[in-house]
Design a protein around this motif. Structure first.
Motif, PDB file in Angstrom:
ATOM      1  N   LYS A 197      38.685  55.733  33.955  1.00  0.00           N
ATOM      2  CA  LYS A 197      39.003  54.846  33.134  1.00  0.00           C
ATOM      3  C   LYS A 197      38.341  53.424  33.376  1.00  0.00           C
ATOM      4  N   PRO A 198      37.455  52.909  32.846  1.00  0.00           N
ATOM      5  CA  PRO A 198      36.973  51.478  33.255  1.00  0.00           C
ATOM      6  C   PRO A 198      38.001  50.213  33.320  1.00  0.00           C
ATOM      7  N   ILE A 199      38.189  49.460  34.251  1.00  0.00           N
ATOM      8  CA  ILE A 199      38.907  48.424  34.407  1.00  0.00           C
ATOM      9  C   ILE A 199      38.361  47.037  33.876  1.00  0.00           C
ATOM     10  N   GLN A 200      39.006  46.214  33.432  1.00  0.00           N
ATOM     11  CA  GLN A 200      38.713  44.974  32.523  1.00  0.00           C
ATOM     12  C   GLN A 200      37.945  44.232  33.792  1.00  0.00           C
ATOM     13  N   ILE A 201      36.589  43.820  33.692  1.00  0.00           N
ATOM     14  CA  ILE A 201      35.783  42.888  34.670  1.00  0.00           C
ATOM     15  C   ILE A 201      34.965  42.059  33.803  1.00  0.00           C
ATOM     16  N   ASN A 202      34.864  40.836  34.205  1.00  0.00           N
ATOM     17  CA  ASN A 202      33.871  39.738  33.617  1.00  0.00           C
ATOM     18  C   ASN A 202      32.549  40.168  34.180  1.00  0.00           C
ATOM     19  N   GLY A 203      31.661  40.844  32.975  1.00  0.00           N
ATOM     20  CA  GLY A 203      30.457  41.311  33.785  1.00  0.00           C
ATOM     21  C   GLY A 203      29.547  40.401  34.491  1.00  0.00           C
ATOM     22  N   SER A 204      29.642  39.310  34.095  1.00  0.00           N
ATOM     23  CA  SER A 204      28.616  37.921  34.656  1.00  0.00           C
ATOM     24  C   SER A 204      28.986  37.869  36.473  1.00  0.00           C
ATOM     25  N   SER A 205      30.176  38.414  36.528  1.00  0.00           N
ATOM     26  CA  SER A 205      30.717  38.107  38.095  1.00  0.00           C
ATOM     27  C   SER A 205      29.826  39.053  38.876  1.00  0.00           C
ATOM     28  N   LEU A 206      29.313  40.296  38.267  1.00  0.00           N
ATOM     29  CA  LEU A 206      28.748  41.245  39.009  1.00  0.00           C
ATOM     30  C   LEU A 206      27.388  41.191  39.343  1.00  0.00           C
ATOM     31  N   ALA A 207      26.846  40.065  38.616  1.00  0.00           N
ATOM     32  CA  ALA A 207      25.433  39.716  38.761  1.00  0.00           C
ATOM     33  C   ALA A 207      25.131  38.568  39.545  1.00  0.00           C
ATOM     34  N   VAL A 208      23.939  38.601  40.422  1.00  0.00           N
ATOM     35  CA  VAL A 208      23.637  37.549  41.299  1.00  0.00           C
ATOM     36  C   VAL A 208      23.178  36.368  40.532  1.00  0.00           C
ATOM     37  N   ASP A 209      23.588  35.286  40.608  1.00  0.00           N
ATOM     38  CA  ASP A 209      22.867  34.130  39.704  1.00  0.00           C
ATOM     39  C   ASP A 209      21.884  33.300  40.677  1.00  0.00           C
ATOM     40  N   GLN A 210      21.217  32.444  39.966  1.00  0.00           N
ATOM     41  CA  GLN A 210      20.010  31.613  40.770  1.00  0.00           C
ATOM     42  C   GLN A 210      20.295  30.952  42.137  1.00  0.00           C
TER      43      GLN A 210
END
Length: 489
Positions: free
Chosen positions: A318-331
Protein backbone atom coordinates in the motif's frame (compact mmCIF):
# COMPACT_ATOMS: atom_id res chain seq x y z
CA UNK A 1 32.39 11.42 -14.13
CA UNK A 2 35.47 12.89 -15.71
CA UNK A 3 36.74 11.29 -18.89
CA UNK A 4 40.45 11.33 -18.22
CA UNK A 5 41.92 7.96 -17.30
CA UNK A 6 44.22 7.21 -14.41
CA UNK A 7 47.88 6.63 -15.09
CA UNK A 8 48.45 2.99 -15.88
CA UNK A 9 50.43 0.96 -13.44
CA UNK A 10 53.48 -1.00 -14.44
CA UNK A 11 53.14 -4.73 -14.87
CA UNK A 12 51.21 -6.07 -11.85
CA UNK A 13 53.29 -8.23 -9.56
CA UNK A 14 52.09 -11.39 -7.89
CA UNK A 15 52.97 -13.18 -4.69
CA UNK A 16 55.43 -15.88 -5.66
CA UNK A 17 56.35 -19.21 -4.05
CA UNK A 18 53.82 -18.66 -1.28
CA UNK A 19 50.19 -19.32 -0.56
CA UNK A 20 48.19 -16.11 -0.14
CA UNK A 21 46.26 -16.36 3.12
CA UNK A 22 43.07 -14.29 3.38
CA UNK A 23 42.46 -14.14 7.12
CA UNK A 24 39.00 -12.67 7.68
CA UNK A 25 39.09 -12.62 11.48
CA UNK A 26 40.76 -9.28 12.13
CA UNK A 27 44.14 -8.40 10.58
CA UNK A 28 46.07 -10.36 7.99
CA UNK A 29 49.62 -11.53 8.79
CA UNK A 30 52.31 -9.97 6.66
CA UNK A 31 53.96 -13.32 6.04
CA UNK A 32 50.97 -14.25 3.91
CA UNK A 33 52.42 -12.09 1.14
CA UNK A 34 55.76 -12.44 -0.51
CA UNK A 35 56.32 -8.73 0.05
CA UNK A 36 59.78 -8.71 -1.49
CA UNK A 37 58.25 -9.90 -4.74
CA UNK A 38 55.33 -7.48 -4.58
CA UNK A 39 57.42 -4.46 -3.66
CA UNK A 40 60.23 -5.23 -6.03
CA UNK A 41 62.84 -4.94 -3.27
CA UNK A 42 64.54 -8.27 -3.83
CA UNK A 43 67.03 -7.93 -6.66
CA UNK A 44 69.53 -10.45 -8.00
CA UNK A 45 73.14 -9.43 -8.81
CA UNK A 46 73.55 -7.61 -12.10
CA UNK A 47 74.91 -9.73 -14.95
CA UNK A 48 75.53 -9.21 -18.64
CA UNK A 49 72.98 -11.17 -20.65
CA UNK A 50 72.53 -11.61 -24.40
CA UNK A 51 69.73 -9.59 -26.00
CA UNK A 52 67.76 -12.70 -27.00
CA UNK A 53 67.67 -13.76 -23.35
CA UNK A 54 66.10 -10.45 -22.34
CA UNK A 55 63.53 -10.79 -25.14
CA UNK A 56 62.57 -14.21 -23.88
CA UNK A 57 62.47 -12.99 -20.28
CA UNK A 58 60.25 -10.04 -21.20
CA UNK A 59 57.84 -12.33 -23.05
CA UNK A 60 57.82 -14.74 -20.08
CA UNK A 61 57.14 -12.00 -17.53
CA UNK A 62 54.37 -10.45 -19.58
CA UNK A 63 52.75 -13.87 -19.84
CA UNK A 64 52.87 -14.41 -16.07
CA UNK A 65 51.93 -10.91 -14.97
CA UNK A 66 49.41 -10.08 -17.64
CA UNK A 67 46.52 -7.96 -16.46
CA UNK A 68 43.27 -9.95 -16.24
CA UNK A 69 40.79 -8.98 -18.93
CA UNK A 70 37.10 -8.28 -18.27
CA UNK A 71 36.25 -11.48 -20.14
CA UNK A 72 37.83 -13.43 -17.28
CA UNK A 73 35.36 -11.87 -14.79
CA UNK A 74 38.17 -11.14 -12.36
CA UNK A 75 37.25 -9.17 -9.25
CA UNK A 76 39.43 -7.57 -6.63
CA UNK A 77 38.09 -8.55 -3.22
CA UNK A 78 38.29 -7.29 0.34
CA UNK A 79 36.45 -8.35 3.51
CA UNK A 80 34.08 -5.88 5.18
CA UNK A 81 33.85 -5.83 8.95
CA UNK A 82 31.18 -4.22 11.13
CA UNK A 83 32.27 -2.45 14.30
CA UNK A 84 30.34 -3.48 17.41
CA UNK A 85 30.51 -0.02 18.99
CA UNK A 86 29.95 2.45 16.14
CA UNK A 87 28.08 0.01 13.82
CA UNK A 88 30.22 1.41 10.99
CA UNK A 89 31.87 -0.67 8.26
CA UNK A 90 35.53 -1.06 7.38
CA UNK A 91 37.54 -2.97 4.82
CA UNK A 92 41.09 -4.29 4.89
CA UNK A 93 43.58 -3.85 2.08
CA UNK A 94 47.37 -3.85 1.71
CA UNK A 95 49.25 -0.57 1.60
CA UNK A 96 52.89 0.66 1.70
CA UNK A 97 56.18 -1.16 1.05
CA UNK A 98 56.60 -3.69 2.47
CA UNK A 99 52.88 -4.22 2.15
CA UNK A 100 50.98 -3.95 5.43
CA UNK A 101 47.33 -4.78 6.20
CA UNK A 102 45.48 -1.49 6.56
CA UNK A 103 41.92 -1.15 7.82
CA UNK A 104 39.92 1.79 6.50
CA UNK A 105 36.40 3.11 7.07
CA UNK A 106 34.25 2.24 4.04
CA UNK A 107 32.52 5.34 2.71
CA UNK A 108 30.23 5.22 -0.33
CA UNK A 109 30.21 8.94 -1.01
CA UNK A 110 33.81 10.10 -0.57
CA UNK A 111 35.95 11.26 -3.48
CA UNK A 112 39.40 9.99 -2.45
CA UNK A 113 40.99 7.74 0.14
CA UNK A 114 42.83 9.25 3.09
CA UNK A 115 45.15 7.73 5.68
CA UNK A 116 46.68 8.93 8.93
CA UNK A 117 50.31 9.47 7.87
CA UNK A 118 51.50 10.86 11.22
CA UNK A 119 51.16 7.62 13.16
CA UNK A 120 53.56 4.82 12.24
CA UNK A 121 53.45 5.40 8.49
CA UNK A 122 56.55 3.53 7.34
CA UNK A 123 56.98 2.88 3.63
CA UNK A 124 59.89 2.94 1.21
CA UNK A 125 57.79 3.72 -1.86
CA UNK A 126 55.60 6.70 -0.99
CA UNK A 127 55.93 9.73 -3.23
CA UNK A 128 54.65 13.27 -2.86
CA UNK A 129 52.85 14.77 -5.86
CA UNK A 130 54.63 17.93 -7.06
CA UNK A 131 52.54 21.07 -6.97
CA UNK A 132 51.63 22.22 -10.47
CA UNK A 133 52.16 18.79 -12.00
CA UNK A 134 49.51 17.43 -14.39
CA UNK A 135 48.46 14.88 -11.77
CA UNK A 136 48.05 17.57 -9.13
CA UNK A 137 46.02 19.69 -11.51
CA UNK A 138 43.73 16.76 -12.29
CA UNK A 139 42.92 16.16 -8.62
CA UNK A 140 40.76 19.25 -8.21
CA UNK A 141 40.22 22.96 -8.63
CA UNK A 142 42.93 25.34 -7.43
CA UNK A 143 44.47 22.96 -4.95
CA UNK A 144 46.85 24.56 -2.52
CA UNK A 145 50.59 23.95 -2.41
CA UNK A 146 51.84 22.85 0.98
CA UNK A 147 54.99 23.93 2.72
CA UNK A 148 56.24 22.33 5.89
CA UNK A 149 58.96 23.35 8.33
CA UNK A 150 59.17 20.07 10.21
CA UNK A 151 61.46 17.17 9.27
CA UNK A 152 60.46 15.57 5.92
CA UNK A 153 57.90 12.79 6.25
CA UNK A 154 54.88 11.47 4.34
CA UNK A 155 52.77 14.30 5.76
CA UNK A 156 55.45 16.98 5.52
CA UNK A 157 57.07 18.25 2.32
CA UNK A 158 57.52 21.52 0.45
CA UNK A 159 55.92 22.49 -2.84
CA UNK A 160 53.64 19.46 -2.86
CA UNK A 161 50.04 18.97 -3.87
CA UNK A 162 47.52 19.10 -1.03
CA UNK A 163 43.99 17.78 -0.63
CA UNK A 164 41.14 18.29 1.80
CA UNK A 165 40.35 14.92 3.43
CA UNK A 166 36.97 14.88 5.16
CA UNK A 167 35.45 12.73 7.89
CA UNK A 168 31.91 11.97 6.68
CA UNK A 169 30.74 11.21 10.24
CA UNK A 170 31.91 14.35 12.04
CA UNK A 171 31.95 16.58 8.92
CA UNK A 172 35.43 17.77 9.88
CA UNK A 173 38.11 18.40 7.27
CA UNK A 174 41.80 19.33 7.09
CA UNK A 175 44.43 20.25 4.55
CA UNK A 176 46.99 17.48 4.02
CA UNK A 177 49.59 16.32 1.52
CA UNK A 178 48.65 14.09 -1.39
CA UNK A 179 50.67 10.89 -1.87
CA UNK A 180 51.10 7.89 -4.10
CA UNK A 181 52.12 4.53 -2.67
CA UNK A 182 51.80 0.81 -3.30
CA UNK A 183 48.42 -0.85 -2.78
CA UNK A 184 47.50 -4.49 -3.31
CA UNK A 185 44.25 -6.44 -3.27
CA UNK A 186 43.56 -10.16 -3.73
CA UNK A 187 41.68 -11.28 -6.83
CA UNK A 188 38.77 -13.66 -7.31
CA UNK A 189 36.83 -15.28 -10.12
CA UNK A 190 33.70 -14.88 -8.04
CA UNK A 191 34.18 -17.96 -5.89
CA UNK A 192 37.88 -18.76 -5.35
CA UNK A 193 40.94 -16.65 -4.78
CA UNK A 194 43.62 -15.78 -7.25
CA UNK A 195 46.90 -13.97 -6.64
CA UNK A 196 47.03 -10.42 -5.29
CA UNK A 197 47.81 -7.68 -7.79
CA UNK A 198 49.66 -4.46 -7.12
CA UNK A 199 48.94 -0.81 -7.93
CA UNK A 200 52.39 0.76 -7.45
CA UNK A 201 51.15 4.38 -7.48
CA UNK A 202 47.77 4.49 -5.74
CA UNK A 203 46.68 8.10 -5.17
CA UNK A 204 45.37 9.20 -1.76
CA UNK A 205 45.69 11.90 0.88
CA UNK A 206 47.37 12.01 4.25
CA UNK A 207 45.30 13.17 7.21
CA UNK A 208 45.98 14.26 10.78
CA UNK A 209 45.15 11.70 13.50
CA UNK A 210 42.36 13.99 14.76
CA UNK A 211 40.36 13.25 11.61
CA UNK A 212 39.82 9.67 12.83
CA UNK A 213 37.45 10.91 15.55
CA UNK A 214 34.05 9.22 15.34
CA UNK A 215 35.26 6.27 13.25
CA UNK A 216 35.81 2.72 14.49
CA UNK A 217 38.82 2.51 16.79
CA UNK A 218 40.76 0.06 14.65
CA UNK A 219 40.75 2.07 11.40
CA UNK A 220 43.57 4.33 10.21
CA UNK A 221 41.72 6.24 7.50
CA UNK A 222 38.91 6.16 4.97
CA UNK A 223 38.45 4.14 1.77
CA UNK A 224 36.56 6.24 -0.79
CA UNK A 225 33.97 4.47 -2.97
CA UNK A 226 32.33 7.54 -4.53
CA UNK A 227 31.91 8.44 -8.20
CA UNK A 228 35.22 10.33 -8.38
CA UNK A 229 38.01 9.31 -10.75
CA UNK A 230 40.21 8.94 -7.66
CA UNK A 231 38.00 6.67 -5.59
CA UNK A 232 39.33 3.21 -4.76
CA UNK A 233 37.19 1.20 -7.23
CA UNK A 234 37.77 3.62 -10.12
CA UNK A 235 41.55 3.67 -9.62
CA UNK A 236 41.61 -0.14 -9.50
CA UNK A 237 39.35 -0.47 -12.55
CA UNK A 238 41.25 2.08 -14.64
CA UNK A 239 44.65 0.65 -13.71
CA UNK A 240 43.75 -2.84 -14.93
CA UNK A 241 41.34 -1.84 -17.73
CA UNK A 242 38.40 -3.66 -16.18
CA UNK A 243 34.81 -2.39 -15.80
CA UNK A 244 34.20 0.56 -13.53
CA UNK A 245 31.94 -1.25 -11.10
CA UNK A 246 31.85 -2.82 -7.69
CA UNK A 247 29.51 -5.07 -5.72
CA UNK A 248 28.89 -4.41 -2.04
CA UNK A 249 27.54 -6.96 0.43
CA UNK A 250 27.51 -5.55 3.98
CA UNK A 251 27.58 -8.06 6.85
CA UNK A 252 24.49 -8.50 8.99
CA UNK A 253 26.48 -9.02 12.18
CA UNK A 254 29.76 -8.02 13.78
CA UNK A 255 30.92 -11.65 13.98
CA UNK A 256 31.60 -12.46 10.31
CA UNK A 257 32.74 -10.27 7.39
CA UNK A 258 30.86 -9.26 4.29
CA UNK A 259 32.65 -8.53 1.03
CA UNK A 260 33.28 -5.94 -1.66
CA UNK A 261 34.17 -7.08 -5.18
CA UNK A 262 35.69 -4.52 -7.56
CA UNK A 263 35.85 -4.69 -11.35
CA UNK A 264 33.45 -7.48 -12.30
CA UNK A 265 29.73 -7.52 -13.17
CA UNK A 266 29.54 -11.12 -11.96
CA UNK A 267 29.25 -13.92 -11.25
CA UNK A 268 29.20 -13.47 -7.46
CA UNK A 269 29.09 -16.85 -5.78
CA UNK A 270 27.95 -17.22 -2.16
CA UNK A 271 27.65 -20.23 0.15
CA UNK A 272 28.91 -23.75 -0.45
CA UNK A 273 26.05 -24.14 -2.94
CA UNK A 274 27.69 -21.48 -5.17
CA UNK A 275 24.60 -19.30 -5.41
CA UNK A 276 25.27 -16.64 -8.06
CA UNK A 277 23.65 -13.50 -6.67
CA UNK A 278 24.33 -11.52 -9.85
CA UNK A 279 21.38 -13.38 -11.41
CA UNK A 280 19.03 -11.85 -8.80
CA UNK A 281 19.90 -8.22 -9.51
CA UNK A 282 17.21 -5.69 -10.43
CA UNK A 283 18.44 -2.39 -11.90
CA UNK A 284 17.59 1.26 -11.45
CA UNK A 285 19.44 4.31 -12.81
CA UNK A 286 21.96 6.18 -10.70
CA UNK A 287 21.01 9.86 -10.50
CA UNK A 288 23.61 12.64 -10.55
CA UNK A 289 23.21 15.34 -7.91
CA UNK A 290 24.54 18.53 -9.56
CA UNK A 291 25.80 20.02 -6.29
CA UNK A 292 28.34 18.46 -3.94
CA UNK A 293 27.69 18.35 -0.19
CA UNK A 294 31.24 18.11 1.14
CA UNK A 295 32.62 20.76 3.48
CA UNK A 296 34.93 22.01 0.71
CA UNK A 297 32.90 22.32 -2.48
CA UNK A 298 33.52 23.83 -5.91
CA UNK A 299 31.08 25.60 -8.20
CA UNK A 300 29.91 23.33 -10.99
CA UNK A 301 31.29 20.14 -9.44
CA UNK A 302 28.56 17.50 -8.88
CA UNK A 303 28.30 15.25 -5.86
CA UNK A 304 30.28 12.01 -5.80
CA UNK A 305 27.53 10.36 -3.76
CA UNK A 306 25.11 7.79 -5.21
CA UNK A 307 21.51 8.91 -5.71
CA UNK A 308 18.64 6.78 -7.00
CA UNK A 309 15.22 7.59 -8.44
CA UNK A 310 12.94 6.61 -5.56
CA UNK A 311 9.36 7.49 -6.59
CA UNK A 312 7.22 6.02 -3.78
CA UNK A 313 7.21 3.81 -0.69
CA UNK A 314 4.75 0.98 -0.09
CA UNK A 315 3.94 -0.83 3.16
CA UNK A 316 2.47 -4.28 2.57
CA UNK A 317 1.89 -3.15 -1.01
CA UNK A 318 0.00 0.00 0.00
CA UNK A 319 1.55 3.35 -1.04
CA UNK A 320 2.13 5.92 1.69
CA UNK A 321 1.34 9.60 1.17
CA UNK A 322 4.47 11.45 -0.01
CA UNK A 323 5.02 14.85 -1.58
CA UNK A 324 6.58 13.68 -4.83
CA UNK A 325 8.63 16.85 -5.28
CA UNK A 326 10.72 15.98 -2.20
CA UNK A 327 11.91 12.79 -3.89
CA UNK A 328 13.47 14.71 -6.79
CA UNK A 329 16.86 16.44 -6.60
CA UNK A 330 16.49 20.15 -7.31
CA UNK A 331 19.00 22.47 -8.99
CA UNK A 332 20.50 23.37 -5.62
CA UNK A 333 21.18 19.73 -4.72
CA UNK A 334 18.33 19.39 -2.19
CA UNK A 335 15.92 16.46 -2.03
CA UNK A 336 16.27 13.02 -3.57
CA UNK A 337 17.42 9.67 -2.22
CA UNK A 338 21.02 8.61 -1.61
CA UNK A 339 22.83 5.60 -0.17
CA UNK A 340 25.26 6.01 2.72
CA UNK A 341 27.45 3.56 4.63
CA UNK A 342 28.21 6.35 7.11
CA UNK A 343 24.54 6.51 8.17
CA UNK A 344 23.47 3.57 10.34
CA UNK A 345 19.68 3.66 9.91
CA UNK A 346 17.68 5.11 7.02
CA UNK A 347 16.80 8.76 7.66
CA UNK A 348 13.58 10.21 6.25
CA UNK A 349 12.31 13.78 5.97
CA UNK A 350 9.66 14.28 8.69
CA UNK A 351 6.54 14.08 6.53
CA UNK A 352 7.82 10.92 4.82
CA UNK A 353 8.78 9.37 8.15
CA UNK A 354 5.40 10.11 9.74
CA UNK A 355 3.56 8.64 6.76
CA UNK A 356 5.70 5.50 6.87
CA UNK A 357 5.35 5.06 10.64
CA UNK A 358 1.57 5.57 10.64
CA UNK A 359 1.01 3.13 7.78
CA UNK A 360 3.37 0.58 9.33
CA UNK A 361 1.52 0.73 12.67
CA UNK A 362 -1.84 0.30 10.92
CA UNK A 363 -0.62 -2.68 8.91
CA UNK A 364 0.98 -4.22 11.99
CA UNK A 365 -2.28 -4.07 13.91
CA UNK A 366 -3.67 -6.61 11.43
CA UNK A 367 -0.98 -8.96 12.75
CA UNK A 368 -2.20 -8.34 16.31
CA UNK A 369 0.90 -6.27 17.10
CA UNK A 370 0.55 -3.44 19.60
CA UNK A 371 3.03 -0.59 19.90
CA UNK A 372 4.97 -0.49 23.17
CA UNK A 373 7.27 2.09 24.76
CA UNK A 374 9.66 3.49 22.17
CA UNK A 375 13.46 3.45 22.48
CA UNK A 376 15.30 6.46 21.08
CA UNK A 377 16.10 7.29 18.33
CA UNK A 378 13.14 5.13 17.22
CA UNK A 379 9.46 5.90 17.76
CA UNK A 380 7.72 2.62 16.79
CA UNK A 381 8.58 -0.46 18.84
CA UNK A 382 6.94 -3.81 19.63
CA UNK A 383 7.55 -6.41 22.31
CA UNK A 384 9.86 -9.09 20.92
CA UNK A 385 7.70 -11.73 22.60
CA UNK A 386 4.81 -10.85 20.28
CA UNK A 387 6.73 -11.16 17.01
CA UNK A 388 7.58 -14.40 15.25
CA UNK A 389 10.97 -14.62 13.55
CA UNK A 390 11.23 -15.95 9.99
CA UNK A 391 14.22 -16.63 7.79
CA UNK A 392 14.08 -12.98 6.65
CA UNK A 393 13.85 -11.61 10.18
CA UNK A 394 10.88 -10.58 12.34
CA UNK A 395 7.50 -11.18 10.74
CA UNK A 396 6.32 -7.61 10.15
CA UNK A 397 4.85 -5.71 7.17
CA UNK A 398 7.20 -5.35 4.21
CA UNK A 399 8.47 -1.95 3.09
CA UNK A 400 8.98 -1.49 -0.67
CA UNK A 401 11.18 1.26 -2.08
CA UNK A 402 9.65 1.76 -5.52
CA UNK A 403 11.89 3.08 -8.30
CA UNK A 404 11.20 4.19 -11.87
CA UNK A 405 8.31 1.72 -12.40
CA UNK A 406 5.87 -0.03 -10.09
CA UNK A 407 7.49 -3.38 -10.85
CA UNK A 408 10.98 -2.13 -9.93
CA UNK A 409 11.16 -2.11 -6.16
CA UNK A 410 13.66 -2.89 -3.40
CA UNK A 411 11.77 -4.96 -0.82
CA UNK A 412 12.83 -4.42 2.79
CA UNK A 413 11.98 -7.40 5.02
CA UNK A 414 12.02 -7.48 8.81
CA UNK A 415 15.75 -8.25 9.05
CA UNK A 416 16.41 -4.81 7.53
CA UNK A 417 13.33 -2.84 8.59
CA UNK A 418 13.60 -3.70 12.30
CA UNK A 419 16.32 -3.61 14.95
CA UNK A 420 16.28 -5.60 18.19
CA UNK A 421 17.04 -3.71 21.39
CA UNK A 422 17.54 -5.31 24.81
CA UNK A 423 15.72 -3.72 27.73
CA UNK A 424 15.13 -4.33 31.44
CA UNK A 425 11.45 -4.94 30.79
CA UNK A 426 12.16 -7.31 27.91
CA UNK A 427 13.52 -7.08 24.39
CA UNK A 428 11.78 -4.99 21.76
CA UNK A 429 11.83 -4.82 17.97
CA UNK A 430 11.86 -1.22 16.68
CA UNK A 431 11.17 0.17 13.22
CA UNK A 432 14.72 0.98 12.05
CA UNK A 433 13.96 4.28 10.33
CA UNK A 434 14.75 7.69 11.80
CA UNK A 435 13.00 11.06 11.58
CA UNK A 436 15.42 13.44 9.83
CA UNK A 437 13.46 16.61 10.55
CA UNK A 438 11.94 19.23 8.28
CA UNK A 439 13.76 20.36 5.11
CA UNK A 440 16.92 18.21 5.35
CA UNK A 441 19.37 18.44 2.48
CA UNK A 442 18.49 14.90 1.34
CA UNK A 443 14.91 13.63 1.76
CA UNK A 444 15.82 9.94 2.06
CA UNK A 445 19.22 8.61 3.15
CA UNK A 446 19.31 4.81 2.92
CA UNK A 447 21.57 3.67 5.76
CA UNK A 448 23.83 0.70 6.24
CA UNK A 449 21.32 -1.35 8.26
CA UNK A 450 18.93 -1.44 5.32
CA UNK A 451 21.75 -2.59 3.01
CA UNK A 452 23.00 -5.46 5.17
CA UNK A 453 22.69 -8.92 3.61
CA UNK A 454 21.60 -7.27 0.36
CA UNK A 455 23.91 -7.40 -2.64
CA UNK A 456 24.29 -4.00 -4.32
CA UNK A 457 26.09 -3.56 -7.62
CA UNK A 458 27.30 -0.07 -8.54
CA UNK A 459 27.83 -0.09 -12.31
CA UNK A 460 29.51 3.25 -13.03
CA UNK A 461 30.00 2.56 -16.75
CA UNK A 462 26.23 2.14 -17.22
CA UNK A 463 25.30 4.54 -14.39
CA UNK A 464 22.97 2.09 -12.72
CA UNK A 465 22.46 0.37 -9.37
CA UNK A 466 21.67 -3.31 -9.14
CA UNK A 467 20.00 -4.66 -5.98
CA UNK A 468 18.84 -8.09 -4.88
CA UNK A 469 16.69 -7.33 -1.82
CA UNK A 470 17.55 -9.62 1.10
CA UNK A 471 19.81 -12.51 0.12
CA UNK A 472 18.42 -14.39 3.14
CA UNK A 473 15.60 -15.38 0.77
CA UNK A 474 18.23 -17.22 -1.29
CA UNK A 475 19.41 -19.18 1.72
CA UNK A 476 22.68 -17.27 2.06
CA UNK A 477 24.16 -14.17 3.72
CA UNK A 478 26.84 -11.63 2.89
CA UNK A 479 29.13 -13.56 5.26
CA UNK A 480 28.89 -16.63 3.01
CA UNK A 481 31.31 -15.42 0.35
CA UNK A 482 34.10 -17.98 -0.01
CA UNK A 483 37.26 -16.42 1.41
CA UNK A 484 39.05 -19.77 1.25
CA UNK A 485 42.52 -19.55 -0.17
CA UNK A 486 43.57 -21.03 -3.44
CA UNK A 487 47.25 -21.90 -3.43
CA UNK A 488 49.63 -20.57 -6.06
CA UNK A 489 53.19 -21.48 -6.68
Amino acid sequence: MKDEKMRRATAPQQAANHTFTFNTSRTWPLHSLSSSTLSGQAQSPRRTMPFHFFSFLLFFLLSIFSVPSPAHAISFVAPIGKDNSTLLYSLTLYLKTPLQPTRLHLDLGSSFTWVDCDTDYDSSTYQHIPCGSPLCSSLGHNLSCSNCFNPPSPSCANNTCSLFPENSITRKTAISTALTDSLALPTSDGSTHGPPLLIPAYIFSCSPPSLLEGLAKNVTGLAAFGRSNYSLPVQVSDTFSIPRCFALCLPGSTADPGVVLVGSLGPYYFSSQKIDLSKSLIYTPLILNPVGSTVITYVGQPSDEYYINLTSINVNGKPIQINGSSLAVDQNGFGGTKLSTSTTYTVLESSIYNALADTFVNESSALNLTVTNAVKPFSVCYSAADIIVTRVGPGVPTVDLVMQRDDVFWRVFGSNSMVKIAGDGGDVWCLAFVDGGVNPRTSVVIGGHQMEDNLLQFDLDSSRLGFTSSVLLKGTTCADFNFATQGHS
